[in-house]
Each structure stands twice: as structure tokens, then as C-alpha cells.
Design an enzyme around this catalytic site. Structure first.
Site, PDB file in Angstrom:
ATOM      1  N   GLU A 319       0.806  -1.218   0.000  1.00  0.00           N
ATOM      2  CA  GLU A 319       0.000   0.000   0.000  1.00  0.00           C
ATOM      3  C   GLU A 319       0.845   1.277   0.000  1.00  0.00           C
ATOM      4  O   GLU A 319       0.776   2.090   0.921  1.00  0.00           O
ATOM      5  CB  GLU A 319      -0.977  -0.024   1.184  1.00  0.00           C
ATOM      6  CG  GLU A 319      -1.936  -1.206   1.105  1.00  0.00           C
ATOM      7  CD  GLU A 319      -2.917  -1.273   2.269  1.00  0.00           C
ATOM      8  OE1 GLU A 319      -2.873  -0.384   3.138  1.00  0.00           O
ATOM      9  OE2 GLU A 319      -3.721  -2.208   2.302  1.00  0.00           O
ATOM     10  N   ASN A 362       2.174  -4.735  -3.356  1.00  0.00           N
ATOM     11  CA  ASN A 362       0.773  -5.084  -3.153  1.00  0.00           C
ATOM     12  C   ASN A 362      -0.033  -3.837  -2.808  1.00  0.00           C
ATOM     13  O   ASN A 362       0.432  -2.974  -2.067  1.00  0.00           O
ATOM     14  CB  ASN A 362       0.676  -6.094  -1.997  1.00  0.00           C
ATOM     15  CG  ASN A 362      -0.704  -6.685  -1.823  1.00  0.00           C
ATOM     16  OD1 ASN A 362      -1.284  -7.208  -2.767  1.00  0.00           O
ATOM     17  ND2 ASN A 362      -1.221  -6.644  -0.609  1.00  0.00           N
ATOM     18  N   HIS A 397     -10.492  -6.119  -2.650  1.00  0.00           N
ATOM     19  CA  HIS A 397     -11.550  -5.982  -1.656  1.00  0.00           C
ATOM     20  C   HIS A 397     -12.687  -5.221  -2.344  1.00  0.00           C
ATOM     21  O   HIS A 397     -12.599  -4.016  -2.572  1.00  0.00           O
ATOM     22  CB  HIS A 397     -11.054  -5.188  -0.448  1.00  0.00           C
ATOM     23  CG  HIS A 397      -9.990  -5.884   0.345  1.00  0.00           C
ATOM     24  ND1 HIS A 397     -10.233  -7.068   1.012  1.00  0.00           N
ATOM     25  CD2 HIS A 397      -8.682  -5.571   0.576  1.00  0.00           C
ATOM     26  CE1 HIS A 397      -9.129  -7.440   1.627  1.00  0.00           C
ATOM     27  NE2 HIS A 397      -8.165  -6.564   1.374  1.00  0.00           N
ATOM     28  N   GLU A 426      -5.997 -10.621  -1.762  1.00  0.00           N
ATOM     29  CA  GLU A 426      -6.808 -10.474  -0.551  1.00  0.00           C
ATOM     30  C   GLU A 426      -8.290 -10.373  -0.884  1.00  0.00           C
ATOM     31  O   GLU A 426      -9.019  -9.550  -0.332  1.00  0.00           O
ATOM     32  CB  GLU A 426      -6.381  -9.213   0.230  1.00  0.00           C
ATOM     33  CG  GLU A 426      -4.911  -9.149   0.561  1.00  0.00           C
ATOM     34  CD  GLU A 426      -4.546  -7.908   1.357  1.00  0.00           C
ATOM     35  OE1 GLU A 426      -5.460  -7.242   1.904  1.00  0.00           O
ATOM     36  OE2 GLU A 426      -3.346  -7.596   1.445  1.00  0.00           O
ATOM     37  N   ASP A 428     -12.209 -10.420  -1.183  1.00  0.00           N
ATOM     38  CA  ASP A 428     -13.490 -10.689  -0.548  1.00  0.00           C
ATOM     39  C   ASP A 428     -14.540  -9.820  -1.219  1.00  0.00           C
ATOM     40  O   ASP A 428     -14.211  -8.835  -1.878  1.00  0.00           O
ATOM     41  CB  ASP A 428     -13.472 -10.474   0.975  1.00  0.00           C
ATOM     42  CG  ASP A 428     -12.748  -9.211   1.412  1.00  0.00           C
ATOM     43  OD1 ASP A 428     -12.770  -8.210   0.671  1.00  0.00           O
ATOM     44  OD2 ASP A 428     -12.149  -9.225   2.500  1.00  0.00           O
TER      45      ASP A 428
END
Length: 640
Positions: A319, A362, A397, A426, A428
Site C-alpha cells: 500500500e 501489493n 476488496h 486479498e 473478498d
């Protein structure tokens, strides 16, 4: 992953929940294992953590006439605690509920657990800071799973800042008996063969039914918090791997690959890292920069070196992009002190320590054009300098309405010219579309829509064999998700398996979209069964998404004959020059307009009345007319 408070130690999962109803499946009532109502005039086994006074009180009561008053506190961490060593069983997910009220004033209350193994204490937050006043009672409710052997285990309540007196009342601990995992359904890893599919884990995911579910369905794991700086080097040059080592041992025993997450991040990094030799916060001086980069190098050499070849992929930096900045770079303490040299140093040292590993940068929201483009430019620059970046991680996400498939496809396409790997790190899919929404239980229409998002996203991922080298879900099941507390506290349901570890429609969206519960067509269509037709098969063809020059579609096949098929061959012709570039749920060939699809190994048997679906991506020019005729094993089918 995105910014969030420190969640837990790796051997424990402790998640605040919006409501008790969201924890337990209504089909089975919770079993209560402990209550404290303080109606008998005693402390009922509760004691202070230090020299504070813990005593029965009738000054306040949530129900009845009594409560427990904690007074004489000299530190915020002091409060009432209860021994639960003989109550809690390893691997069982307990719901803990405590009502709290300040005697005077206000503060933030927390519900936590202290555990000790081999004399070493660890502290796990069950419910984070929750505003409490003297004016009313406030409920702290959270979920806790003990995942390791301990010799000491106590539940306690503390406050965040003041030492004021407070009451607790109506404590309850319960659990819902675990259901066995479904062993008769396809394993995700056996259906998705284009790339490994993984899950982020804590210690709770490697025991009992959770461990069974994990090893059945996934190829790889990501320790969600156990490898971050606060977990591995909480004080300078004192390294501990107590959280991560059990996860690594489990992965090795089950043959699971491990993604290392993460070596450098602006969150979950202890404050000492950014404190200068003079004891003051670091600034952009040569001395502070040199010290910070030395600490960074020492950290990576120890952590990455500790695991050696056991970790084959590292999220080296996490990030670093802020698209609101003119240059797109996040103004973290790392950047303000060391500029881009912290990224250069991190990748250089990681390559030296782990030459076998793939090294990733990432980030989240990389589908947003501005952020995507800034990340692309940074990677392009660093690679031109010789910085050993092997790949880009897209967190993904997302929610049921955002982003579109076209936006996500553009994200992947952007990085293809760089010749680097890409991974979904990651993933979801939240059932919420805004911070103001909150449901006591996931609505059926949201779960159905979520299933189609998973279906379409995985279909897109499979369009990039060799380009996308891994897809990881940020959790195993809905009972343990960071989205229960971010961006607001409410029960979310973003994963493939529900809170009882049972397969959701989202799972079928990935594994076999024809079995998505609630619809045979699209999220807006009503559920219905196909008519018998005139032959022995019925076909439904539909376009599920399109963009300039391409589209996504699927074909549902139903065997309306009286006997089962042991294998099948589906045929049709395109009349608009469409060309299939990728197909899943079978194997295809195309000669001119004619398309032939044969079954995959897992869906070859088609029972009488049974259905299966194949999906595909295709290119087109001009029009995109739907085929009008289909055959199954040479027999014409009814087309709906």
C-alpha cells in the site's frame, strides 16, 4: 491489506460482531457454558488483575438488583477478570457478551483475553474500543476461538485511557455446535486449476473443522497478521515467531504453499521503528534515513531469513500508492523519511535473503484508473532501475456492486506489458454497498448477487493463465472476516463459506455456477425449472457481460432424458463471427463458426434432470447474435 487496527495474535481469532443473531445459525440454538448475573451478592469468581477492588454492588444493575463494581484502579488495563481455563475448549468458537457501564464520566471499554503458554503471556482483543458512559449500559459482544494449548486463560474488561470505576453485569459465554464440513462437494482447488487458490488464515483456521475445510479446498495460505512487523519484531532487534510458526508448520504438514505478508507497511508497525536515536520522531535527515533503512534491512534479513525457502512469495511492500497525491505516492513515515529508497532497499534485501522467492508490491483499489496508473508508473520506474520486482498484487476488496468486470479487466491488462506476474492477494466481496447499511443476517438477494460476482470475477481471472499466478481469499469463512469491523462494525458475509463453514451460493459461483441457489439465469431473474422440451436436453444461452470487442457468456445444459449421461459433448455455431478465447467448465474447440465443448473431469456425469453450466470469454466484431441451435451428444436440444 487496507488499514485496520491490530486484530489478533495468530493463534487466536477474536472478532467483534454486530449482533448475536449474526453469530449463530438460527437452525441451532447456542449452548451457554458460563453466566455471571451477580444476583447472589458475591463476585461469582471474578477478581481484579492487580490491586483494584472488585465487589458486588447494588448501585447499578443491567437486570435484577446487582452488578460487579470495579474501583480503586491505578491503570487503564486493570479491571475484572475471570478464569475460563476449564471452560473453553480448543477449537470451539465462543461468543462472549458483557454489559458495561461507567460509574462516573466516560471512556472506551475493551473486552480481551489473557493466555499464557510456557510462562509467556499474550493478550488478545475480543472487542475493541467501545464508548461507555455513566448514563447507560453498553454491550460488548465478540467471538473468540482458542487455537493452542495454554496453562492460563482469563477473560477481562479494561478501559482505553482513564482509571475510573465501572460496572459489569449479565456476562454470558455460549457456542453453537460445529457442523461437519461438506465432504461430498468439489474442492475449489480441484476445479480451479489455472492457478493456486488460497486463503488468509489465523490460528483458528488450522484446528478442528476449520482446518479440515482449509486443507480440502485450498492450495495456499497467507498468514494474515502473524508475519507483520508488530507480530515479529515488537521491540527493536527482539524477534518472535510464536504467532507465525504454528501456521507455517500446519502449511508444511498439509503441503500448502505460503504467501508471506508483509515485510513493509505503514500500518501495524511499532512506533519505535520511526523513532530517532534522540528519542524523537524521525524527520527527513540523513541520520534518520540511514537509521531507518538499517532497521528495515535488519528486519527483512531476520524475518525472511527465518523462513528461508518455506515461503515462496513475499508481499515485500504494501500500500504505497495514494492517488490523491500529485505524484501518487503515500506520505507514510517510510516515505517522508527515506523517499523511494525504502522500497528499493526492501526489494534489494529481500532478493538477497530469499533469492528463490517471487517478490511483490501489493495494493488495494488498483481497479481505480488513477491508482492503477500511478502503481504502473512506479513499478515501471523501479524495474528500469533494476529493482527486483517480480509481480503486482491486487487486493480486490470489492462489493456486490463494485467494480465492474470491465474495470477489473482493465486493471489486469494495464500490467501485462510489464512482463511481470500478477496475483489477486486479498479477495473478498462485501454484501454491503454503503457504510450506513447493516443487516442482522445476510439477505438472500445480496448473497445471490454475491454469487454472480464471484462467478464473473473467477471467470475473468481464468482468462489470464500464466499472467495471474495465484488468487487468495482474505479469510476462510464468514465467521472470521475483518469486514465485521471495517469500515464500521456490522456482520458481513464476504467469503465462500458461511459462519457454520457450509458452502454458500458464492462457493457455487466459483465451482459450478449452474448450482447457484435462487436462480437459473441471472440475478434479476426469478427461480424456475426449465420445461421438459421436445428432446432429451434443454439449453439456456446468455451473455453475462460485454465490453468493446468482447463479451462473457454461459450455456446451461439440462439433461431432460430418463437416463444419466456418463459424458457429454455440446455443439453450436456462432453466426456473427464470434471467437471463444477461453472456456471453463469443459474443454472446447472451434472451427470457423462451429464450437464443440466436451465435459470436464468433474462434471461429466449428468444425472436425469441434472444440469451443468459452461462459461466462456469471446471476442466479436459488429453484431453479437445468440446461437439458435444446440446439440448434446448429437441430439438437438430445446433452446430457451
Amino acid at each position: 491489506m487496507r488499514a485496520l487496527p491490530r486484530l489478533l495474535a495468530a493463534l487466536i481469532v477474536a472478532l467483534p460482531l454486530a449482533t448475536i443473531a449474526a453469530v449463530a445459525n438460527a437452525a441451532e440454538d447456542p449452548i451457554t457454558v458460563l453466566t455471571s448475573d451477580f444476583e447472589d451478592g458475591t463476585a461469582q469468581g471474578w477478581a481484579g488483575r492487580a490491586a483494584e477492588t472488585v465487589a458486588h454492588s447494588t448501585a447499578q444493575a443491567h437486570s435484577g438488583t446487582g452488578s460487579l463494581l470495579v474501583s480503586g484502579r491505578t491503570a487503564a488495563w486493570q479491571g475484572p477478570s475471570l478464569d475460563v481455563l476449564d471452560v473453553f475448549e480448543k477449537g470451539t468458537a465462543y461468543t462472549i457478551s458483557v454489559w458495561v457501564r461507567m460509574a462516573d464520566g466516560s471512556d472506551n471499554a475493551r473486552l480481551s483475553v489473557e493466555r499464557r503458554t510456557g510462562g509467556t503471556a499474550a493478550y488478545d482483543q475480543v472487542v475493541g474500543n467501545t464508548a461507555v458512559t455513566s448514563g447507560s449500559w453498553v454491550n460488548l459482544t465478540g467471538r473468540y476461538t482458542l487455537a493452542t494449548d495454554v496453562e492460563f486463560l482469563r477473560v477481562y474488561v479494561e478501559t482505553a485511557s482513564t482509571t475510573g470505576s465501572f460496572h459489569i453485569d449479565d456476562v454470558a459465554v455460549s457456542y453453537v455446535p460445529a457442523l461437519p464440513i461438506q465432504t461430498g462437494i468439489p474442492s475449489v482447488k480441484d476445479v480451479i486449476t489455472e492457478f493456486p487458490v488460497g486463503a488468509a488464515i489465523t490460528g483458528a483456521e488450522i484446528v478442528t473443522e476449520h482446518g479440515q475445510l482449509l486443507s480440502k479446498h485450498f492450495d495456499s495460505v497467507t498468514p494474515g497478521n502473524a508475519l507483520k512487523w508488530d507480530a515479529t519484531e515488537p521491540t527493536e532487534n527482539t524477534f518472535t515467531y510464536a504467532q507465525a510458526d504454528p501456521l507455517m508448520a500446519y502449511a508444511k504438514s498439509k503441503g500448502l504453499a505460503v504467501r508471506g505478508h508483509t515485510l513493509v507497511w505503514h500500518n501495524q508497525t511499532p512506533s519505535w521503528v520511526f523513532t530517532g536515536a534522540d528519542g524523537q520522531p524521525m524527520t527527513a535527515t540523513a541520520e534518520d534515513k540511514a537509521l531507518l533503512l538499517d532497521r528495515l534491512e535488519n528486519h527483512i534479513r531476520n524475518v525472511a531469513g527465518h523462513y528461508g525457502t518455506d515461503i515462496g512469495v513475499w508481499d515485500v511492500v504494501n500500500e504505497v500508492i495514494d492517488e490523491s497525491r500529485p505524484d501518487g505516492l503515500r506520505r507514510s513515515s517510510w516515505y517522508t523519511v527515506a523517499g523511494l529508497d525504502y522500497i528499493r532497499t526492501a526489494f534489494r534485501v529481500a532478493r538477497e535473503v530469499a533469492p528463490h522467492a517471487k517478490l511483490y508490491i501489493n495494493d488495494y483499489n488498483t481497479n481505480v484508473p488513477a491508482k492503477r496508473d500511478f502503481l504502473f508508473g512506479l513499478v515501471q520506474q523501479l524495474k528500469a532501475e533494476g529493482v527486483p520486482i517480480d509481480g503486482v498484487g491486487h487486493q480486490v476488496h470489492i462489493n456486490i456492486n463494485w467494480p465492474t468486470i470491465a474495470e477489473t479487466k482493465a486493471m489486469f491488462d494495464k500490467f501485462v506489458p510489464l512482463g511481470i506476474d500478477q496475483q489477486v492477494t486479498e479477495m473478498d466481496v462485501s454484501i454491503y454497498t454503503g457504510d450506513s447499511e447493516s443487516f442482522p443476517a445476510p439477505p438472500a438477494d445480496r448473497l445471490l448477487k454475491q454469487a454472480y460476482v464471484y462467478r464473473d470475477m473467477f471467470a475473468l481471472f481464468r482468462q489470464y493463465p500464466g499472467e495471474i499466478t495465484s488468487v487468495t481469499l482474505w479469510g476462510l469463512a464468514d465467521d472470521n472476516t475483518w469486514l465485521d469491523t471495517f469500515p464500521v462494525t456490522r456482520k458481513d458475509a464476504p467469503l465462500l463459506f458461511d459462519t457454520r463453514l457450509q458452502a454458500k451460493s458464492a462457493y457455487w459461483g466459483v465451482v459450478d455456477p449452474s448450482k447457484i441457489t435462487g436462480s437459473t439465469a441471472s440475478p434479476s431473474a426469478s427461480s424456475s425449472s426449465p420445461p421438459p422440451g421436445t428432446g432429451t436436453c434443454v439449453v439456456t444461452y446468455r451473455v453475462t457481460g460485454s465490453w468493446p470487442g468482447g463479451f462473457q457468456g454461459d450455456v446451461k445444459i439440462t439433461n431432460t432424458g430418463s437416463t444419466a449421461l456418463s459424458s457429454w459433448r455440446l455443439g453450436w455455431s456462432f453466426t456473427g463471427g464470434q471467437q471463444i478465447s477461453q472456456l471453463w467448465g469443459g474443454a472446447h474447440t472451434q472451427s470457423g463458426a462451429a464450437v464443440t465443448v466436451t465435459n470436464a473431469a468433474w462434471n461429466g456425469t449428468l444425472a436425469a434432470g441434472g444440469s451443468t453450466t459452461v462459461g466462456f470469454l469471446a471476442g466479436w466484431t459488429g453484431g453479437n447474435p445468440a446461437p439458435t441451435a444446440f446439440t448434446l451428444n448429437g441430439t438437438a436440444c430445446t433452446v430457451l
